[in-house]
Design a protein around this motif. Structure first.
Motif, PDB file in Angstrom:
ATOM      1  N   ASP A   9       0.832  -1.207   0.000  1.00  0.00           N
ATOM      2  CA  ASP A   9       0.000   0.000   0.000  1.00  0.00           C
ATOM      3  C   ASP A   9       0.866   1.256   0.000  1.00  0.00           C
ATOM      4  O   ASP A   9       0.574   2.225  -0.705  1.00  0.00           O
ATOM      5  N   VAL A  10       1.911   1.234   0.823  1.00  0.00           N
ATOM      6  CA  VAL A  10       2.773   2.405   0.999  1.00  0.00           C
ATOM      7  C   VAL A  10       4.227   1.971   0.939  1.00  0.00           C
ATOM      8  O   VAL A  10       4.612   0.980   1.569  1.00  0.00           O
ATOM      9  N   VAL A  11       5.033   2.706   0.189  1.00  0.00           N
ATOM     10  CA  VAL A  11       6.480   2.532   0.207  1.00  0.00           C
ATOM     11  C   VAL A  11       7.102   3.805   0.766  1.00  0.00           C
ATOM     12  O   VAL A  11       6.771   4.915   0.319  1.00  0.00           O
ATOM     13  N   VAL A  12       7.976   3.660   1.736  1.00  0.00           N
ATOM     14  CA  VAL A  12       8.715   4.787   2.310  1.00  0.00           C
ATOM     15  C   VAL A  12      10.162   4.664   1.855  1.00  0.00           C
ATOM     16  O   VAL A  12      10.811   3.646   2.109  1.00  0.00           O
ATOM     17  N   VAL A  13      10.659   5.691   1.182  1.00  0.00           N
ATOM     18  CA  VAL A  13      12.030   5.706   0.689  1.00  0.00           C
ATOM     19  C   VAL A  13      12.871   6.552   1.635  1.00  0.00           C
ATOM     20  O   VAL A  13      12.678   7.765   1.728  1.00  0.00           O
ATOM     21  N   GLY A  14      13.769   5.913   2.363  1.00  0.00           N
ATOM     22  CA  GLY A  14      14.599   6.602   3.337  1.00  0.00           C
ATOM     23  C   GLY A  14      14.248   6.173   4.741  1.00  0.00           C
ATOM     24  O   GLY A  14      13.111   6.381   5.187  1.00  0.00           O
ATOM     25  N   GLY A  15      15.208   5.576   5.447  1.00  0.00           N
ATOM     26  CA  GLY A  15      14.936   5.019   6.768  1.00  0.00           C
ATOM     27  C   GLY A  15      15.573   5.769   7.905  1.00  0.00           C
ATOM     28  O   GLY A  15      15.960   5.167   8.910  1.00  0.00           O
ATOM     29  N   ALA A  26       2.110   4.714   9.057  1.00  0.00           N
ATOM     30  CA  ALA A  26       1.299   4.173   7.965  1.00  0.00           C
ATOM     31  C   ALA A  26       0.829   2.759   8.288  1.00  0.00           C
ATOM     32  O   ALA A  26      -0.325   2.400   8.026  1.00  0.00           O
ATOM     33  N   ALA A  27       1.711   1.949   8.877  1.00  0.00           N
ATOM     34  CA  ALA A  27       1.323   0.584   9.258  1.00  0.00           C
ATOM     35  C   ALA A  27       0.264   0.602  10.345  1.00  0.00           C
ATOM     36  O   ALA A  27      -0.688  -0.195  10.320  1.00  0.00           O
ATOM     37  N   ASN A  28       0.401   1.514  11.299  1.00  0.00           N
ATOM     38  CA  ASN A  28      -0.626   1.659  12.336  1.00  0.00           C
ATOM     39  C   ASN A  28      -1.972   2.053  11.736  1.00  0.00           C
ATOM     40  O   ASN A  28      -3.027   1.766  12.315  1.00  0.00           O
ATOM     41  N   GLY A  29      -1.921   2.716  10.566  1.00  0.00           N
ATOM     42  CA  GLY A  29      -3.141   3.122   9.899  1.00  0.00           C
ATOM     43  C   GLY A  29      -3.768   2.027   9.056  1.00  0.00           C
ATOM     44  O   GLY A  29      -4.748   2.277   8.346  1.00  0.00           O
ATOM     45  N   GLY A  30      -3.208   0.828   9.119  1.00  0.00           N
ATOM     46  CA  GLY A  30      -3.790  -0.313   8.427  1.00  0.00           C
ATOM     47  C   GLY A  30      -3.186  -0.638   7.090  1.00  0.00           C
ATOM     48  O   GLY A  30      -3.677  -1.538   6.389  1.00  0.00           O
ATOM     49  N   SER A  31      -2.131   0.048   6.694  1.00  0.00           N
ATOM     50  CA  SER A  31      -1.515  -0.188   5.389  1.00  0.00           C
ATOM     51  C   SER A  31      -0.410  -1.232   5.468  1.00  0.00           C
ATOM     52  O   SER A  31       0.270  -1.364   6.495  1.00  0.00           O
ATOM     53  N   SER A  32      -0.229  -1.960   4.360  1.00  0.00           N
ATOM     54  CA  SER A  32       0.988  -2.753   4.211  1.00  0.00           C
ATOM     55  C   SER A  32       2.094  -1.806   3.763  1.00  0.00           C
ATOM     56  O   SER A  32       1.893  -0.968   2.881  1.00  0.00           O
ATOM     57  N   PRO A 234      17.982  -1.898  -7.496  1.00  0.00           N
ATOM     58  CA  PRO A 234      18.765  -2.884  -8.232  1.00  0.00           C
ATOM     59  C   PRO A 234      18.203  -4.300  -8.046  1.00  0.00           C
ATOM     60  O   PRO A 234      18.188  -4.836  -6.943  1.00  0.00           O
ATOM     61  N   GLY A 235      17.671  -4.880  -9.124  1.00  0.00           N
ATOM     62  CA  GLY A 235      17.165  -6.237  -9.073  1.00  0.00           C
ATOM     63  C   GLY A 235      15.818  -6.412  -8.419  1.00  0.00           C
ATOM     64  O   GLY A 235      15.371  -7.534  -8.170  1.00  0.00           O
ATOM     65  N   HIS A 236      15.112  -5.293  -8.143  1.00  0.00           N
ATOM     66  CA  HIS A 236      13.879  -5.398  -7.370  1.00  0.00           C
ATOM     67  C   HIS A 236      12.965  -4.241  -7.747  1.00  0.00           C
ATOM     68  O   HIS A 236      13.420  -3.100  -7.876  1.00  0.00           O
ATOM     69  N   THR A 237      11.690  -4.501  -7.929  1.00  0.00           N
ATOM     70  CA  THR A 237      10.717  -3.463  -8.228  1.00  0.00           C
ATOM     71  C   THR A 237       9.573  -3.556  -7.229  1.00  0.00           C
ATOM     72  O   THR A 237       9.089  -4.649  -6.929  1.00  0.00           O
ATOM     73  N   ILE A 238       9.140  -2.404  -6.711  1.00  0.00           N
ATOM     74  CA  ILE A 238       8.078  -2.372  -5.712  1.00  0.00           C
ATOM     75  C   ILE A 238       6.973  -1.463  -6.207  1.00  0.00           C
ATOM     76  O   ILE A 238       7.216  -0.307  -6.567  1.00  0.00           O
ATOM     77  N   ALA A 239       5.760  -1.988  -6.225  1.00  0.00           N
ATOM     78  CA  ALA A 239       4.592  -1.196  -6.596  1.00  0.00           C
ATOM     79  C   ALA A 239       3.866  -0.750  -5.339  1.00  0.00           C
ATOM     80  O   ALA A 239       3.816  -1.474  -4.339  1.00  0.00           O
ATOM     81  N   ALA A 240       3.287   0.451  -5.388  1.00  0.00           N
ATOM     82  CA  ALA A 240       2.597   0.985  -4.211  1.00  0.00           C
ATOM     83  C   ALA A 240       1.544   1.985  -4.625  1.00  0.00           C
ATOM     84  O   ALA A 240       1.650   2.637  -5.674  1.00  0.00           O
ATOM     85  N   GLY A 241       0.528   2.127  -3.789  1.00  0.00           N
ATOM     86  CA  GLY A 241      -0.481   3.147  -4.007  1.00  0.00           C
ATOM     87  C   GLY A 241       0.020   4.529  -3.621  1.00  0.00           C
ATOM     88  O   GLY A 241      -0.327   5.524  -4.241  1.00  0.00           O
ATOM     89  N   SER A 242       0.852   4.584  -2.557  1.00  0.00           N
ATOM     90  CA  SER A 242       1.396   5.855  -2.072  1.00  0.00           C
ATOM     91  C   SER A 242       2.879   5.697  -1.798  1.00  0.00           C
ATOM     92  O   SER A 242       3.353   4.605  -1.463  1.00  0.00           O
ATOM     93  N   VAL A 243       3.598   6.804  -1.921  1.00  0.00           N
ATOM     94  CA  VAL A 243       5.032   6.825  -1.638  1.00  0.00           C
ATOM     95  C   VAL A 243       5.338   7.992  -0.716  1.00  0.00           C
ATOM     96  O   VAL A 243       4.810   9.103  -0.905  1.00  0.00           O
ATOM     97  N   VAL A 244       6.176   7.744   0.286  1.00  0.00           N
ATOM     98  CA  VAL A 244       6.712   8.806   1.138  1.00  0.00           C
ATOM     99  C   VAL A 244       8.206   8.921   0.848  1.00  0.00           C
ATOM    100  O   VAL A 244       8.951   7.947   1.005  1.00  0.00           O
TER     101      VAL A 244
END
Length: 419
Positions: A9-15, A26-32, A234-244
């Motif tokens: 549902d959500v991808v966050v770029v930067g940890g 976002a996870a607390n809000g029910g999103s994967s 690199p070597g991986h693609t992630i699809a998401a409805g929202s991005v942070v």
């Protein structure tokens, strides 16, 4: 060969702090949620252990009343630390060491200010939040001119402005932003175990709410279509409805997007840096020393906080660097050592640890007169959000934590609507 593809549902770029908070929120809000970082999680909140000394990346302190503390506790993270004793604060006033006035009584009794300056400073001090609100959109220097501030009080406010903003030239910043930092209640805390303690707790919270953690994973591209977002690594693609986007400063976000439709780079303002020296060993003569004629800072962080071996003392010395400061590493190191010597910090065999960082990034942006800071919500209609210390009204780490919570909540809400 087809690349592996995941969907969240959500991808966050930067940890860093902003990204960790955004992911947990976002996870607390029910999103994967997936959280990516090119290095290990924590960003500039990481600490290192060197011979039992816990070293932050420069002098770190967490405001109790800046908003970030409340964000952490709302996520189940409870910072443990100690507020330093303001009674030990000293200022280097035109070459002379003197007590730094940090209370109403201290202002009225200090010998550093004249009678009229004391009265004016005390009036501001009694309602600093109101003073900040009334300051308007002018620079601190212009505001002091408008207020008829005398040279002694101007010197004092500039020194204190450096302390609360980590900026070499607070006079260039909006008066409301600088005075607003003065108005934050509760003081600051030096954290036991360094800021790594917050990073570890947030990472544990992320695992507990099933955030998919991808450390040492670099986002190389970001594309958008009617189905949402695709984040390439690199070597991986992630699809998401929202991005942070919470990786570094606005330029990193713009590089991933390929353009800057929200004007983030210009609106974020100049990044702030500092040259830093950590000194461990025997106790010095002073626990705190703020410069006035020079943009210098020094504070004892251990044993106030649990960041040094038993019987050892740890000091953080900094030289605030202006955006156009081109001082060499050798010049900065010499300035730091001079300031350390004035405070009587250990040398020779009495110094059991030292670490020099020539130019640390303090914050990826700083407020500007006449320019609205990015909110991180400018591209919300696309399902794209930004978080970091260059976002919103709080400054420094509070900006990261508050904007991370705001972006995470908005991204989760957006994902629920579009599912």
């Amino acid at each position: 060969m087809e690349r592996e593809k995941d969907t969240f549902d959500v991808v966050v770029v930067g940890g860093g702090l902003a990204g960790l908070v955004a992911a947990v929120t976002a996870a607390n809000g029910g999103s994967s949620v997936a959280l990516l970082d090119a290095r290990s999680f924590g960003g500039r909140g990481r600490s290192v252990n060197r011979d039992g000394f816990i070293l932050n990346e420069g002098g770190h302190a967490l405001y109790r009343g800046g908003g970030g503390w409340d964000v952490l506790t709302s996520l189940g993270v409870h910072p443990q630390g100690v507020t330093p004793n303001a009674g030990s604060y000293r200022v280097l006033w035109h070459g002379e060491v003197a007590p730094l006035p940090t209370t109403a009584k201290g202002i009225l009794t200090t010998r550093l200010l004249g009678v009229r300056s004391k009265a004016k400073f005390a009036g501001w001090f009694n309602d600093m939040a109101g003073t900040a609100q009334k300051a308007g959109d002018v620079s601190l220097d212009q505001w002091m001119d408008d207020e008829g501030t005398r040279p002694d009080l101007r010197t004092m406010l500039t020194a204190l402005g450096r302390l609360v903003t980590y900026g070499a030239r607070p006079g260039d910043m909006p008066a409301s932003a600088v005075l607003g930092q003065f108005a934050l209640g509760g003081g600051v805390a030096y954290l036991h175990g360094g800021w790594q303690s917050i990073v570890d707790d947030l990472t544990d919270r992320a695992r507990a709410v099933d955030v998919a953690l991808f450390d040492h994973t670099t986002a190389t591209g970001l594309t958008h279509d009617r189905d949402g977002w695709t984040v390439a690594t690199p070597g991986h693609t992630i699809a998401a409805g929202s991005v942070v986007l919470a990786a570094g400063g606005p330029q990193v976000a713009v590089n991933l997007l390929g353009d800057d439709p929200a004007g983030w780079v210009e609106r974020a303002g100049p990044a702030l840096r500092a040259s830093c020296l950590d000194v461990g060993g025997t106790r010095g003569d002073l626990d705190f020393l703020q410069g006035t004629d020079t943009p210098m800072y020094l504070s004892q962080h251990a044993p106030t906080s649990h960041t040094a071996p038993d019987g050892q003392w740890l000091y953080s010395v900094m030289r605030y660097l202006a955006p156009d400061d081109n001082s060499s590493a050798d010049e900065n190191r010499a300035a730091l050592e001079r300031h350390a010597a004035i405070a009587g910090l250990p040398t020779g065999d009495d110094r059991t640890l030292e670490r020099f960082l020539a130019a640390c990034t303090v914050t990826w942006g700083s407020p500007q007169v006449g320019v609205a800071r990015p909110t991180g919500m400018e591209l919300a209609d696309r399902g794209l959000f930004a978080a970091g210390d260059w976002i919103g009204k709080p400054l420094l780490a509070d900006a990261s934590l508050v904007s991370g919570a705001t972006a995470g909540a908005a991204a989760a809400k957006r994902a629920m609507v579009t599912v």
